[in-house]
Scaffold this motif. Structure first.
Motif, PDB file in Angstrom:
ATOM      1  N   PHE A  13      -0.665 -14.647  11.075  1.00 30.26           N
ATOM      2  CA  PHE A  13       0.254 -13.583  10.688  1.00 30.26           C
ATOM      3  C   PHE A  13       1.450 -14.100   9.905  1.00 30.26           C
ATOM      4  CE2 PHE A  13       4.053 -11.034  11.779  1.00 30.26           C
ATOM      5  CZ  PHE A  13       3.675  -9.824  11.223  1.00 30.26           C
ATOM      6  N   ASP A  14       2.063 -15.181  10.366  1.00 24.29           N
ATOM      7  CA  ASP A  14       3.248 -15.706   9.679  1.00 24.29           C
ATOM      8  C   ASP A  14       2.908 -16.167   8.267  1.00 24.29           C
ATOM      9  OD1 ASP A  14       4.743 -15.192  11.939  1.00 24.29           O
ATOM     10  OD2 ASP A  14       4.644 -17.244  12.694  1.00 24.29           O
ATOM     11  N   ASP A  15       1.756 -16.769   8.102  1.00 18.17           N
ATOM     12  CA  ASP A  15       1.329 -17.207   6.774  1.00 18.17           C
ATOM     13  C   ASP A  15       1.111 -16.006   5.855  1.00 18.17           C
ATOM     14  OD1 ASP A  15       1.108 -20.049   7.538  1.00 18.17           O
ATOM     15  OD2 ASP A  15      -0.545 -19.331   8.776  1.00 18.17           O
ATOM     16  N   LEU A  16       0.562 -14.935   6.408  1.00 18.18           N
ATOM     17  CA  LEU A  16       0.391 -13.714   5.629  1.00 18.18           C
ATOM     18  C   LEU A  16       1.737 -13.167   5.181  1.00 18.18           C
ATOM     19  CD1 LEU A  16      -1.292 -11.343   4.509  1.00 18.18           C
ATOM     20  CD2 LEU A  16      -1.129 -10.286   6.784  1.00 18.18           C
ATOM     21  N   GLN A  17       2.703 -13.156   6.075  1.00 21.81           N
ATOM     22  CA  GLN A  17       4.025 -12.646   5.713  1.00 21.81           C
ATOM     23  C   GLN A  17       4.675 -13.505   4.627  1.00 21.81           C
ATOM     24  OE1 GLN A  17       5.133  -9.626   6.873  1.00 21.81           O
ATOM     25  NE2 GLN A  17       3.053  -9.663   7.690  1.00 21.81           N
ATOM     26  N   ASP A  18       4.495 -14.820   4.707  1.00 21.34           N
ATOM     27  CA  ASP A  18       5.031 -15.707   3.674  1.00 21.34           C
ATOM     28  C   ASP A  18       4.384 -15.404   2.325  1.00 21.34           C
ATOM     29  OD1 ASP A  18       6.599 -16.937   5.564  1.00 21.34           O
ATOM     30  OD2 ASP A  18       5.308 -18.692   5.795  1.00 21.34           O
ATOM     31  N   LEU A  19       3.087 -15.148   2.347  1.00 21.74           N
ATOM     32  CA  LEU A  19       2.360 -14.875   1.111  1.00 21.74           C
ATOM     33  C   LEU A  19       2.800 -13.550   0.496  1.00 21.74           C
ATOM     34  CD1 LEU A  19       0.063 -16.049  -0.647  1.00 21.74           C
ATOM     35  CD2 LEU A  19      -1.537 -14.686   0.701  1.00 21.74           C
ATOM     36  N   LEU A  20       2.953 -12.530   1.326  1.00 23.99           N
ATOM     37  CA  LEU A  20       3.375 -11.228   0.816  1.00 23.99           C
ATOM     38  C   LEU A  20       4.797 -11.278   0.260  1.00 23.99           C
ATOM     39  CD1 LEU A  20       1.903  -8.897   3.598  1.00 23.99           C
ATOM     40  CD2 LEU A  20       0.985  -9.332   1.310  1.00 23.99           C
ATOM     41  N   GLN A  21       5.636 -12.071   0.902  1.00 20.44           N
ATOM     42  CA  GLN A  21       7.002 -12.229   0.403  1.00 20.44           C
ATOM     43  C   GLN A  21       7.001 -12.947  -0.946  1.00 20.44           C
ATOM     44  OE1 GLN A  21       9.617 -14.328   3.083  1.00 20.44           O
ATOM     45  NE2 GLN A  21      11.445 -13.839   1.892  1.00 20.44           N
ATOM     46  N   GLN A  22       6.160 -13.953  -1.068  1.00 19.44           N
ATOM     47  CA  GLN A  22       6.059 -14.683  -2.334  1.00 19.44           C
ATOM     48  C   GLN A  22       5.642 -13.758  -3.476  1.00 19.44           C
ATOM     49  OE1 GLN A  22       2.823 -17.718  -4.241  1.00 19.44           O
ATOM     50  NE2 GLN A  22       3.523 -18.267  -2.190  1.00 19.44           N
ATOM     51  N   ALA A  23       4.762 -12.811  -3.181  1.00 22.28           N
ATOM     52  CA  ALA A  23       4.261 -11.912  -4.214  1.00 22.28           C
ATOM     53  C   ALA A  23       5.114 -10.656  -4.377  1.00 22.28           C
ATOM     54  CB  ALA A  23       2.828 -11.504  -3.887  1.00 22.28           C
ATOM     55  N   ASN A  24       6.163 -10.534  -3.563  1.00 11.40           N
ATOM     56  CA  ASN A  24       7.010  -9.332  -3.584  1.00 11.40           C
ATOM     57  C   ASN A  24       6.197  -8.065  -3.315  1.00 11.40           C
ATOM     58  OD1 ASN A  24       9.501 -10.693  -4.206  1.00 11.40           O
ATOM     59  ND2 ASN A  24       8.759 -10.922  -6.307  1.00 11.40           N
ATOM     60  N   PHE A  25       5.296  -8.169  -2.366  1.00 13.91           N
ATOM     61  CA  PHE A  25       4.462  -7.022  -1.998  1.00 13.91           C
ATOM     62  C   PHE A  25       5.329  -5.897  -1.453  1.00 13.91           C
ATOM     63  CE2 PHE A  25       2.199  -4.757   1.427  1.00 13.91           C
ATOM     64  CZ  PHE A  25       1.149  -4.203   0.699  1.00 13.91           C
ATOM     65  N   ASN A  26       5.096  -4.689  -1.968  1.00 11.64           N
ATOM     66  CA  ASN A  26       5.848  -3.507  -1.549  1.00 11.64           C
ATOM     67  C   ASN A  26       4.871  -2.443  -1.052  1.00 11.64           C
ATOM     68  OD1 ASN A  26       7.392  -1.220  -1.207  1.00 11.64           O
ATOM     69  ND2 ASN A  26       8.403  -1.335  -3.198  1.00 11.64           N
ATOM     70  N   PRO A  27       4.780  -2.219   0.264  1.00 13.68           N
ATOM     71  CA  PRO A  27       3.803  -1.256   0.790  1.00 13.68           C
ATOM     72  C   PRO A  27       4.058   0.181   0.352  1.00 13.68           C
ATOM     73  CG  PRO A  27       5.318  -1.960   2.518  1.00 13.68           C
ATOM     74  CD  PRO A  27       5.579  -2.839   1.341  1.00 13.68           C
ATOM     75  N   GLN A  28       5.235   0.448  -0.206  1.00 16.81           N
ATOM     76  CA  GLN A  28       5.513   1.793  -0.687  1.00 16.81           C
ATOM     77  C   GLN A  28       4.778   2.113  -1.991  1.00 16.81           C
ATOM     78  OE1 GLN A  28       7.259   3.862   1.281  1.00 16.81           O
ATOM     79  NE2 GLN A  28       7.318   2.104   2.690  1.00 16.81           N
ATOM     80  N   CYS A  29       4.426   1.075  -2.725  1.00 13.78           N
ATOM     81  CA  CYS A  29       3.761   1.326  -4.012  1.00 13.78           C
ATOM     82  C   CYS A  29       2.571   0.405  -4.267  1.00 13.78           C
ATOM     83  CB  CYS A  29       4.762   1.200  -5.157  1.00 13.78           C
ATOM     84  SG  CYS A  29       5.595  -0.388  -5.263  1.00 13.78           S
ATOM     85  N   ASP A  30       2.436  -0.683  -3.524  1.00 13.91           N
ATOM     86  CA  ASP A  30       1.331  -1.617  -3.715  1.00 13.91           C
ATOM     87  C   ASP A  30       0.238  -1.368  -2.676  1.00 13.91           C
ATOM     88  OD1 ASP A  30       2.831  -2.812  -5.726  1.00 13.91           O
ATOM     89  OD2 ASP A  30       3.673  -4.316  -4.365  1.00 13.91           O
ATOM     90  N   GLN A  31      -0.915  -1.975  -2.902  1.00 14.37           N
ATOM     91  CA  GLN A  31      -2.012  -1.864  -1.948  1.00 14.37           C
ATOM     92  C   GLN A  31      -2.585  -3.251  -1.669  1.00 14.37           C
ATOM     93  OE1 GLN A  31      -5.693   0.513  -2.863  1.00 14.37           O
ATOM     94  NE2 GLN A  31      -4.922   1.826  -1.214  1.00 14.37           N
ATOM     95  N   LEU A  32      -2.907  -3.486  -0.380  1.00 14.83           N
ATOM     96  CA  LEU A  32      -3.426  -4.772   0.072  1.00 14.83           C
ATOM     97  C   LEU A  32      -4.859  -4.591   0.561  1.00 14.83           C
ATOM     98  CD1 LEU A  32      -2.763  -7.780   0.755  1.00 14.83           C
ATOM     99  CD2 LEU A  32      -2.093  -6.975   3.038  1.00 14.83           C
TER     100      LEU A  32
END
Length: 274
Positions: A13-32
């Motif tokens: 989980f922590d690695d996933l969060q680091d990756l999403l932060q690196q990519a500036n993932f925004n769940p309001q407009c992006d899709q994973l």
């Protein structure tokens, strides 16, 4: 809006969060989009399930072999692997809600705008992509039903290992599950091989061919994105397929692809599996 595809999380989980932060993932407009195996040998399977479920329509995941095994354990049909770190899920107050959500997830997901199919392990070389979608739905219909435990009780085993259209009952469903969630190598005929987990470069058996190199129409049409095979280290020889499991849980990396511009994001991971 951006569309991201990420390889097997396995509770990292922590690695996933680091990756999403690196990519500036925004769940309001992006899709994973996630290739399955949300849980297993990483330290935070419970947190991973809660997070992905909490993303709602911003997340699309398919089922992997570890996800199905989790459901079987909960149903009392399989034992917890000592190497898996999933006990916290069974102790959680929201366990039933999480696992009900998990078994609603598909074996195959299709992105219509990009013409992409996402699966956990692959598509049988004996199928067309249209057939694969139909066969996936056969399993999903059973898994989402009230008698899903009967399917889980019969899903284990390596036979049949060769597809025939006249297969019926649990033999048919077992093959479909194995192709989507366990497949790596096949014989040139398309017969599944379950024991060889090496990379193609380390393979010394000429009768073992990566499923995506077997002759067939399984990769004609939509681009296929898959995980499961960490030994590939993100390398796939077929132009119409992309693999994203880069062995995060084994201390390698977690990899994510942004489809619109083909940007690749990666974080190095500590060894979680023991």
């Amino acid at each position: 809006m951006a569309t991201y595809f990420v390889g097997d999380i396995q509770g990292c989980f922590d690695d996933l969060q680091d990756l999403l932060q690196q990519a500036n993932f925004n769940p309001q407009c992006d899709q994973l989009w996630l290739t399955g195996d949300l849980v297993a040998r990483g330290p935070k399977s419970l947190e991973t399930l809660r997070f992905v479920k909490g993303l709602g329509t911003a997340a699309i995941t398919v089922l992997g072999n570890h996800d199905l095994h989790l459901l079987a354990i909960d149903a009392g049909l399989a034992k917890l692997n000592p190497k898996d770190k999933t006990q916290s899920i069974f102790n959680a107050e929201d366990k039933d809600e999480l696992l009900l959500w998990l078994r609603q997830q598909p074996l195959l997901a299709y992105h219509e705008d990009f013409n992409i199919i996402m699966v956990h392990a692959g598509i049988s070389p004996q199928w067309t992509q249209h057939q694969a979608a139909l066969y996936a739905e056969e399993v999903n219909a059973q898994l989402r039903g009230d008698d899903y435990q009967i399917l889980l009780a019969h899903m284990y085993g390596a036979h049949p290992d060769y597809w025939q259209g006249e297969l019926q009952g649990f033999d048919r469903l077992r093959f479909i599950i194995n192709a989507f969630t366990r497949m790596r190598f096949c014989a040139p005929s398309g017969q599944l091989e379950f024991h060889n987990k090496h990379s193609p470069a380390e393979n010394d058996n000429a009768q073992h061919i990566p499923w995506y190199e077997v002759a067939g129409s399984h990769l004609d049409g939509a681009h296929v994105i898959f995980g499961h095979w960490a030994a590939l280290e993100g390398h796939c020889s077929h132009k119409n397929a992309t693999t994203l499991d880069t062995g995060c849980v084994w201390g390698n990396s977690l990899t994510m692809l942004r489809w619109e511009d083909k940007a690749v994001f990666s974080v190095s991971c500590p060894i979680h599996a023991t």
